[in-house]
Design a protein around this motif. Structure first.
Motif, mmCIF file in Angstrom:
data_model
loop_
_atom_site.group_PDB
_atom_site.id
_atom_site.type_symbol
_atom_site.label_atom_id
_atom_site.label_comp_id
_atom_site.label_asym_id
_atom_site.label_seq_id
_atom_site.Cartn_x
_atom_site.Cartn_y
_atom_site.Cartn_z
ATOM 1 N N SER A 81 -17.381 -4.328 12.928
ATOM 2 C CA SER A 81 -18.324 -5.372 12.517
ATOM 3 C C SER A 81 -18.930 -6.061 13.727
ATOM 4 C CB SER A 81 -17.653 -6.385 11.581
ATOM 5 O OG SER A 81 -16.614 -7.079 12.235
ATOM 6 N N PHE A 82 -18.155 -6.267 14.776
ATOM 7 C CA PHE A 82 -18.668 -6.900 15.995
ATOM 8 C C PHE A 82 -19.757 -6.032 16.618
ATOM 9 C CE2 PHE A 82 -18.953 -8.263 20.309
ATOM 10 C CZ PHE A 82 -18.630 -9.603 20.309
ATOM 11 N N VAL A 83 -19.458 -4.751 16.789
ATOM 12 C CA VAL A 83 -20.421 -3.852 17.428
ATOM 13 C C VAL A 83 -21.686 -3.692 16.571
ATOM 14 C CG1 VAL A 83 -20.807 -1.446 18.131
ATOM 15 C CG2 VAL A 83 -18.704 -2.620 18.807
ATOM 16 N N ILE A 84 -21.506 -3.492 15.266
ATOM 17 C CA ILE A 84 -22.674 -3.274 14.394
ATOM 18 C C ILE A 84 -23.522 -4.530 14.279
ATOM 19 C CG2 ILE A 84 -23.372 -2.831 12.005
ATOM 20 C CD1 ILE A 84 -20.913 -0.889 11.879
ATOM 21 N N VAL A 85 -22.898 -5.665 14.001
ATOM 22 C CA VAL A 85 -23.658 -6.888 13.730
ATOM 23 C C VAL A 85 -24.092 -7.607 15.008
ATOM 24 C CG1 VAL A 85 -23.553 -9.151 12.620
ATOM 25 C CG2 VAL A 85 -22.558 -7.188 11.488
ATOM 26 N N ARG A 86 -23.252 -7.643 16.009
ATOM 27 C CA ARG A 86 -23.559 -8.441 17.195
ATOM 28 C C ARG A 86 -24.203 -7.642 18.326
ATOM 29 N NH1 ARG A 86 -19.608 -13.388 18.074
ATOM 30 N NH2 ARG A 86 -18.922 -13.764 15.952
ATOM 31 N N LEU A 87 -23.803 -6.397 18.499
ATOM 32 C CA LEU A 87 -24.305 -5.656 19.656
ATOM 33 C C LEU A 87 -25.485 -4.743 19.343
ATOM 34 C CD1 LEU A 87 -20.951 -4.778 21.472
ATOM 35 C CD2 LEU A 87 -22.494 -6.715 21.855
ATOM 36 N N LEU A 88 -25.420 -4.035 18.235
ATOM 37 C CA LEU A 88 -26.522 -3.122 17.919
ATOM 38 C C LEU A 88 -27.826 -3.859 17.600
ATOM 39 C CD1 LEU A 88 -24.773 -0.302 15.854
ATOM 40 C CD2 LEU A 88 -25.367 -0.340 18.285
ATOM 41 N N THR A 89 -27.732 -5.151 17.279
ATOM 42 C CA THR A 89 -28.929 -5.945 16.984
ATOM 43 C C THR A 89 -29.534 -6.592 18.227
ATOM 44 O OG1 THR A 89 -27.593 -7.904 16.504
ATOM 45 C CG2 THR A 89 -28.148 -6.462 14.642
ATOM 46 N N VAL A 90 -28.869 -6.493 19.363
ATOM 47 C CA VAL A 90 -29.355 -7.147 20.589
ATOM 48 C C VAL A 90 -30.775 -6.705 20.962
ATOM 49 C CG1 VAL A 90 -29.005 -7.327 23.099
ATOM 50 C CG2 VAL A 90 -27.118 -7.779 21.541
ATOM 51 N N PRO A 91 -31.107 -5.406 21.013
ATOM 52 C CA PRO A 91 -32.471 -5.030 21.402
ATOM 53 C C PRO A 91 -33.543 -5.612 20.480
ATOM 54 C CG PRO A 91 -31.031 -3.115 21.505
ATOM 55 C CD PRO A 91 -30.253 -4.212 20.834
ATOM 56 N N ALA A 92 -33.325 -5.548 19.175
ATOM 57 C CA ALA A 92 -34.327 -6.070 18.231
ATOM 58 C C ALA A 92 -34.455 -7.586 18.358
ATOM 59 C CB ALA A 92 -33.955 -5.688 16.804
ATOM 60 N N THR A 93 -33.327 -8.268 18.516
ATOM 61 C CA THR A 93 -33.369 -9.729 18.650
ATOM 62 C C THR A 93 -34.027 -10.124 19.967
ATOM 63 O OG1 THR A 93 -31.343 -9.857 17.337
ATOM 64 C CG2 THR A 93 -31.988 -11.834 18.540
ATOM 65 N N ALA A 94 -33.712 -9.417 21.037
ATOM 66 C CA ALA A 94 -34.346 -9.710 22.333
ATOM 67 C C ALA A 94 -35.854 -9.480 22.255
ATOM 68 C CB ALA A 94 -33.728 -8.841 23.428
ATOM 69 N N ASN A 95 -36.273 -8.444 21.567
ATOM 70 C CA ASN A 95 -37.693 -8.169 21.384
ATOM 71 C C ASN A 95 -38.356 -9.293 20.585
ATOM 72 O OD1 ASN A 95 -40.056 -6.582 21.612
ATOM 73 N ND2 ASN A 95 -39.724 -5.802 19.542
ATOM 74 N N ALA A 96 -37.685 -9.774 19.537
ATOM 75 C CA ALA A 96 -38.227 -10.882 18.737
ATOM 76 C C ALA A 96 -38.314 -12.156 19.566
ATOM 77 C CB ALA A 96 -37.354 -11.108 17.507
ATOM 78 N N ILE A 97 -37.331 -12.403 20.411
ATOM 79 C CA ILE A 97 -37.367 -13.581 21.285
ATOM 80 C C ILE A 97 -38.549 -13.484 22.238
ATOM 81 C CG2 ILE A 97 -36.188 -14.728 23.211
ATOM 82 C CD1 ILE A 97 -33.534 -14.073 21.733
ATOM 83 N N ALA A 98 -38.731 -12.318 22.844
ATOM 84 C CA ALA A 98 -39.849 -12.134 23.777
ATOM 85 C C ALA A 98 -41.185 -12.328 23.072
ATOM 86 C CB ALA A 98 -39.778 -10.741 24.400
ATOM 87 N N GLY A 99 -41.292 -11.854 21.847
ATOM 88 C CA GLY A 99 -42.545 -11.978 21.108
ATOM 89 C C GLY A 99 -42.813 -13.365 20.564
#
Length: 187
Positions: free
Chosen positions: A100-118
């Motif tokens: 759950s940590f890897v799926i929810v917290r780590l695999l979402t990092v690229p998409a969340t970072a992209n949303a933050i940048a945008g």
């Protein structure tokens, strides 16, 4: 990014209360240098999350960061003595926690970072929902605090992710080691 959500408001209130409780009882869980990162995370979250909800800014990111807590119940179960005493149960709960940590917290990092940048251009301007005390002369200060802190949970989770996976692999190797090797080490 600038919306109101009753669900996020409620969950942030609960999370801020939980973080505050954990800050008050720091002595109960603070054991190692890595726990300092957890303490800072709790302090920042308890202070900034409610401010974001009140100002109506960054609610999308608050919702994303609240979903990170899906792994927390599994982590808490690992501290129960009844789980610790049973190796198979401990490994099962540990596996659920790591997955759950890897799926929810780590695999979402690229998409969340992209949303933050945008979202930075949008975040430069107060929304209609932003209270006057947040959008007046103090707006540049709040904007810079938001800009600096919005990505901190991603960095913290990458740091914790490294520790979680490393600890899990070490525990799994120990649990899967044949008993004869364990007995030979004791003797």
């Amino acid at each position: 990014v600038h919306v109101r959500s009753r669900a996020v408001e409620c969950l942030v209130t609960l999370a801020a209360g939980e973080f505050t409780m954990q800050i008050i009882y720091t002595r109960a869980w603070f054991e190692k240098p890595a726990d300092f990162v957890t303490l800072l995370h709790h302090v920042f979250s308890a202070l900034l999350w409610p401010l974001n909800v009140v100002s109506g800014r960054g609610v999308f990111f608050m919702a994303v960061y609240l979903t990170y807590e899906w792994s927390t119940p599994f982590l808490m179960l690992l501290f129960f003595d009844s789980v610790k005493r049973r190796t198979a149960l401990h490994m099962a709960v540990g596996t659920l926690f790591v997955l759950s940590f890897v799926i929810v917290r780590l695999l979402t990092v690229p998409a969340t970072a992209n949303a933050i940048a945008g979202s930075h251009e949008l975040a430069r301007h107060p929304s209609a929902l932003t209270p006057s005390w947040h959008s007046g002369r103090l707006f540049p200060i709040f904007f810079n605090i938001e800009r600096i802190t919005v990505a901190l949970p991603l960095l913290v989770n990458i740091y914790w992710g490294r520790l979680v996976v490393k600890g899990y692999l070490k525990a799994a190797a120990k649990a899967l080691r044949p008993r004869s090797v364990e007995a030979a080490k004791i003797a």
